[in-house]
Design a protein around this motif. Structure first.
Motif, PDB file in Angstrom:
ATOM      1  N   CYS A  14       0.829  -1.211   0.000  1.00  0.00           N
ATOM      2  CA  CYS A  14       0.000   0.000   0.000  1.00  0.00           C
ATOM      3  C   CYS A  14       0.860   1.256   0.000  1.00  0.00           C
ATOM      4  N   ASP A  15       1.850   1.289   0.896  1.00  0.00           N
ATOM      5  CA  ASP A  15       2.740   2.447   0.962  1.00  0.00           C
ATOM      6  C   ASP A  15       3.498   2.627  -0.345  1.00  0.00           C
ATOM      7  N   GLY A  16       4.000   1.521  -0.895  1.00  0.00           N
ATOM      8  CA  GLY A  16       4.736   1.588  -2.153  1.00  0.00           C
ATOM      9  C   GLY A  16       3.858   2.063  -3.298  1.00  0.00           C
ATOM     10  N   PHE A  17       2.654   1.531  -3.371  1.00  0.00           N
ATOM     11  CA  PHE A  17       1.719   1.936  -4.435  1.00  0.00           C
ATOM     12  C   PHE A  17       1.477   3.438  -4.387  1.00  0.00           C
ATOM     13  N   PHE A  60       0.745 -11.089  -6.551  1.00  0.00           N
ATOM     14  CA  PHE A  60       0.328  -9.699  -6.513  1.00  0.00           C
ATOM     15  C   PHE A  60      -0.435  -9.437  -7.801  1.00  0.00           C
ATOM     16  N   LEU A  61      -1.658  -8.972  -7.667  1.00  0.00           N
ATOM     17  CA  LEU A  61      -2.485  -8.614  -8.821  1.00  0.00           C
ATOM     18  C   LEU A  61      -2.781  -7.128  -8.731  1.00  0.00           C
ATOM     19  N   PHE A  62      -2.476  -6.422  -9.778  1.00  0.00           N
ATOM     20  CA  PHE A  62      -2.780  -4.996  -9.879  1.00  0.00           C
ATOM     21  C   PHE A  62      -3.598  -4.834 -11.147  1.00  0.00           C
ATOM     22  N   GLU A  63      -4.843  -4.383 -10.991  1.00  0.00           N
ATOM     23  CA  GLU A  63      -5.677  -4.198 -12.182  1.00  0.00           C
ATOM     24  C   GLU A  63      -6.458  -2.910 -12.053  1.00  0.00           C
ATOM     25  N   GLU A 139      -7.836  -7.684  -0.619  1.00  0.00           N
ATOM     26  CA  GLU A 139      -8.085  -6.782  -1.741  1.00  0.00           C
ATOM     27  C   GLU A 139      -8.244  -5.353  -1.232  1.00  0.00           C
ATOM     28  N   LEU A 140      -7.652  -4.448  -1.970  1.00  0.00           N
ATOM     29  CA  LEU A 140      -7.796  -3.025  -1.691  1.00  0.00           C
ATOM     30  C   LEU A 140      -8.146  -2.328  -2.995  1.00  0.00           C
ATOM     31  N   LYS A 141      -9.016  -1.327  -2.924  1.00  0.00           N
ATOM     32  CA  LYS A 141      -9.349  -0.541  -4.108  1.00  0.00           C
ATOM     33  C   LYS A 141      -8.979   0.906  -3.860  1.00  0.00           C
ATOM     34  N   TYR A 142      -8.551   1.549  -4.945  1.00  0.00           N
ATOM     35  CA  TYR A 142      -8.205   2.959  -4.888  1.00  0.00           C
ATOM     36  C   TYR A 142      -8.865   3.681  -6.047  1.00  0.00           C
ATOM     37  N   VAL A 153      -3.574  -9.166  -3.040  1.00  0.00           N
ATOM     38  CA  VAL A 153      -2.364  -9.890  -2.662  1.00  0.00           C
ATOM     39  C   VAL A 153      -2.766 -11.122  -1.903  1.00  0.00           C
ATOM     40  N   GLY A 154      -2.234 -12.256  -2.305  1.00  0.00           N
ATOM     41  CA  GLY A 154      -2.582 -13.504  -1.629  1.00  0.00           C
ATOM     42  C   GLY A 154      -1.425 -14.480  -1.592  1.00  0.00           C
ATOM     43  N   PHE A 155      -1.543 -15.431  -0.653  1.00  0.00           N
ATOM     44  CA  PHE A 155      -0.510 -16.445  -0.479  1.00  0.00           C
ATOM     45  C   PHE A 155      -1.159 -17.809  -0.411  1.00  0.00           C
ATOM     46  N   GLU A 156      -0.469 -18.815  -0.946  1.00  0.00           N
ATOM     47  CA  GLU A 156      -0.951 -20.205  -0.891  1.00  0.00           C
ATOM     48  C   GLU A 156      -0.883 -20.730   0.526  1.00  0.00           C
ATOM     49  N   GLY A 157      -1.841 -21.556   0.854  1.00  0.00           N
ATOM     50  CA  GLY A 157      -1.816 -22.279   2.123  1.00  0.00           C
ATOM     51  C   GLY A 157      -1.995 -21.403   3.342  1.00  0.00           C
TER      52      GLY A 157
END
Length: 158
Positions: A14-17, A60-63, A139-142, A153-157
């Protein structure tokens, strides 16, 4: 992955974005809390984050609205972009910078994690849906100057 690491990854992303969008793209974004959908014409970037020993895997998904992604890319380049390939290259590099910054924060905070990034994959289309069923994500929206973007952003397991 521990809750602490997940929280650190999300905060760093978030900070980086926000900082990279403002400093490099010259665009301000604000958190969007309602369920307003992203437009039908979208551009998306996906990167994987994998620990060196492969015990932790994430993505990481950015759309966003194609118009908003193009606007961000034009801000980064300081000029109008008429070639979609230039937009794709710029948004891929943007996502790389955001994730790279987050991975550095995590790797510095948790020595031995050694996350690495895969090259970005860029998708574009109308009514496009991207899902990763085996990954629990946040998920975050801007809201930006001309549309919406979503970070997932997600992780397996986890």
């Amino acid at each position: 992955m521990s809750e602490d690491k997940k929280a650190l990854v999300m905060q760093a992303i978030c900070d980086g974005f926000l900082s990279i969008a403002k400093d490099l793209g010259e665009r301000d974004f604000s958190p969007q809390s309602d369920d307003q959908p992203i437009g039908q014409d979208k551009i998306a970037v996906i990167l994987s984050m994998i620990s060196e020993d492969e015990s932790m895997r994430g993505r990481f998904l950015f759309e966003g609205d194609a118009a908003q992604i193009k606007d961000l890319a034009e801000g980064m380049n300081g000029e109008t972009l008429s070639d979609r390939a230039e937009v794709f290259f710029s948004v891929g590099e943007f996502a790389n910078m955001v994730c790279g910054k987050a991975v550095t924060v995590v790797n510095n905070a948790y020595k031995g994690t050694n996350f690495r990034l895969t090259p970005p994959a860029i998708f574009s289309g109308t009514n496009m849906e991207i899902t990763t069923p085996s990954v629990q994500s946040t998920e975050l929206k801007y809201s930006g100057p001309v549309g919406l973007v979503r970070i997932d952003v997600g992780f397996e397991g986890v």
